[in-house]
Design an enzyme around this catalytic site. Structure first.
Site, PDB file in Angstrom:
ATOM      1  CB  CYS A  34      -0.932   0.011   1.202  1.00 18.00           C
ATOM      2  SG  CYS A  34      -0.096   0.054   2.801  1.00 18.00           S
ATOM      3  CG  ASN A  35       3.678   1.935   2.623  1.00 20.87           C
ATOM      4  OD1 ASN A  35       4.600   1.194   2.297  1.00 20.87           O
ATOM      5  ND2 ASN A  35       3.117   1.889   3.817  1.00 20.87           N
ATOM      6  NE  ARG A  36       8.108  -0.424   1.376  1.00 19.26           N
ATOM      7  CZ  ARG A  36       9.057   0.491   1.641  1.00 19.26           C
ATOM      8  NH1 ARG A  36      10.041   0.687   0.788  1.00 19.26           N
ATOM      9  NH2 ARG A  36       9.025   1.170   2.763  1.00 19.26           N
ATOM     10  CD  GLN A  77       2.601  -5.481   3.119  1.00 18.55           C
ATOM     11  OE1 GLN A  77       3.615  -4.836   3.425  1.00 18.55           O
ATOM     12  NE2 GLN A  77       1.409  -4.924   3.052  1.00 18.55           N
TER      13      GLN A  77
END
EC number: 1.2.1.70
Length: 442
Positions: free
Chosen positions: A50-52, A120
């Site tokens: 969600c952020n990379r 992840q």
């Protein structure tokens, strides 16, 4: 060949650009295959969260590998390379290894120390392994990065401040609603982030959880697990969203879909009984941003969290975590340097064995009348002498090679003993690529 890391994250780009680069689970195999088909790429792993969005590739050359990776990401996102390069960060060789270890430890996360990145990264490795794009180098460096990340979370308190972006979003919901205890929650998406959100909601004392998911079986499994843990839960299809939204207090969307799932049309004016907090943690977005303009609705999305967490001072002492990462990186690089000299040592011992065999054959022709026992003892003596002479230099060269700049010792051995410079590469070529899963990190 060396490791190359190319990425864009919350530190270098706005959510709008991250959305364009995001890769769905269905699109992962195709993109990995395209990376592997580039001229300079021999292994590839893609981490999309969600952020990379990051590519870890084993490349033949830095400039060629960088051009290959950036061109693939440009085609995938539809963004020109020149524009992408304004937001990319690039790490190579030892710096790429250090970055991967830091990511695994949560030191580079939006919420410093969040533990979700371990799962992840493990999932990204599994995807690449299934796609056949993981070889010996990526297998070893990823498994050791995962081990370092697990050590950080086991031996430090780095994740006590916030387990993930999920916890930060739900903390906002808690403040707006005056507490989550006894409230009703609607989870849109039953994947790993949905499961994490459900765990946070359970600990907050949520009264009921409804899971809306595209695949009913996945929603049913999560609902059953929550019910077993004492939280009333049920699963519905996405076609029931309109009805469920009007009866919920907090909605958390994290589907991994490439299009908006929760549009403004899902909200019936005047049907909601109180304030509603909508948390959109999808990348790309799951919720239409216009939802935040509706009366009584508070929208918390990745962009909101990104700006706040980028400027929030961290009181968490991460020094111990950084030392663990530094130790792990140093041990990995030392192991790689030591392994690099092994083919040279093998070639040296092979050369010595060839010389001994030749001299023993010469002895046979000169002294044909020697009895078998004497001949055997002479052979053993000669081999012992050679082994003792080679023992110290071969052990020391491995020790010295593990230090920075140690490759020169292997070069010196090849020069002094006139070893075939091709021999080490022949000796070191594996018959098959090692792709076994390492320990519990899988």
């Amino acid at each position: 060949m060396s490791l190359l890391a190319v990425g864009v994250s919350h530190r270098t780009a706005e959510v709008r650009l991250l959305e364009k680069l995001a890769v769905s689970s269905d699109g992962m195999p195709k993109l990995l295959d395209e990376l592997l088909n580039q001229d300079n790429v021999t292994e590839a792993l893609l981490l999309s969260t969600c952020n990379r969005i990051e590519v870890y590739a084993v490349v033949d050359a830095f400039h060629g590998g960088l051009a290959d990776v950036t061109s693939v990401l440009s085609r995938h996102s539809g963004i020109e390379v020149n524009e992408l390069c304004e937001h990319f960060y690039v790490h190579y060789a030892a710096a790429a290894v250090e970055h991967l270890f830091s990511v695994a430890a949560g030191l580079d996360s939006m919420v410093v120390g969040e533990a979700q990145i371990l799962g992840q990264l493990r999932g990204a490795y599994a995807d690449a392994d299934d796609a056949g794009t993981v070889g010996k180098t990526l297998h070893e460096v990823t498994q050791q990065a995962l081990r370092a990340g697990k050590r950080v979370h086991a031996e430090t308190a780095i994740d006590h401040a916030g387990a993930s972006v999920v916890s930060e979003a739900l903390a906002d919901a808690d403040r707006v609603l005056g507490g989550l205890a006894g409230r009703k929650a609607l989870l849109v998406g039953a994947g790993s982030m949905g499961g994490l959100a459900a765990a946070h909601l359970r600990r907050a004392g949520i009264g009921e959880i409804v899971i809306a998911n595209r695949t009913p079986a996945n929603g049913d499994r999560l609902a059953a697990a929550l019910t077993t843990e004492g939280v009333p839960a049920r699963s519905v299809g996405l076609d029931r969203l309109d009805d469920e939204i009007s009866a919920t207090d907090v909605l958390l969307a994290c589907t991994g879909a490439m299009d908006v799932v929760v549009g403004v049309d899902r909200f019936v004016p005047g049907s909601h009984r109180g304030p509603l907090v909508v948390c959109d943690l999808g990348l790309p977005r799951d919720v239409d941003p216009a939802v935040g303009d509706l009366d009584g609705v508070t929208l918390v999305d990745l962009e909101t969290l990104q700006h706040r967490l980028a400027t929030a001072p961290s009181a968490l002492d991460t020094e111990r975590a950084r030392r663990i990462v530094a130790d792990g990186v140093r041990d990995y690089l030392a192991g790689q340097r030591s392994a690099a000299v092994t083919p040279t040592v093998t070639a040296l011992r092979r050369r010595a064995a060839e010389v001994v065999d030749a001299e023993l054959l010469r002895l046979d022709s000169r002294l044909p009348d020697l009895d078998d026992s004497t001949r055997a003892e002479l052979a053993r003596t000669v081999r012992r002498v050679v082994d003792k002479l080679l023992h110290t230099p071969t052990v020391r060269v491995k020790e010295l090679a593990s230090s920075p700049g140690g490759a020169g010792y292997a070069d010196a051995l090849r020069e002094l003993f006139e070893l075939d410079p091709q021999a080490p590469r022949v000796v070191s070529t594996p018959r098959t690529v090692e792709t076994e899963h390492g320990g519990g990190d899988r």
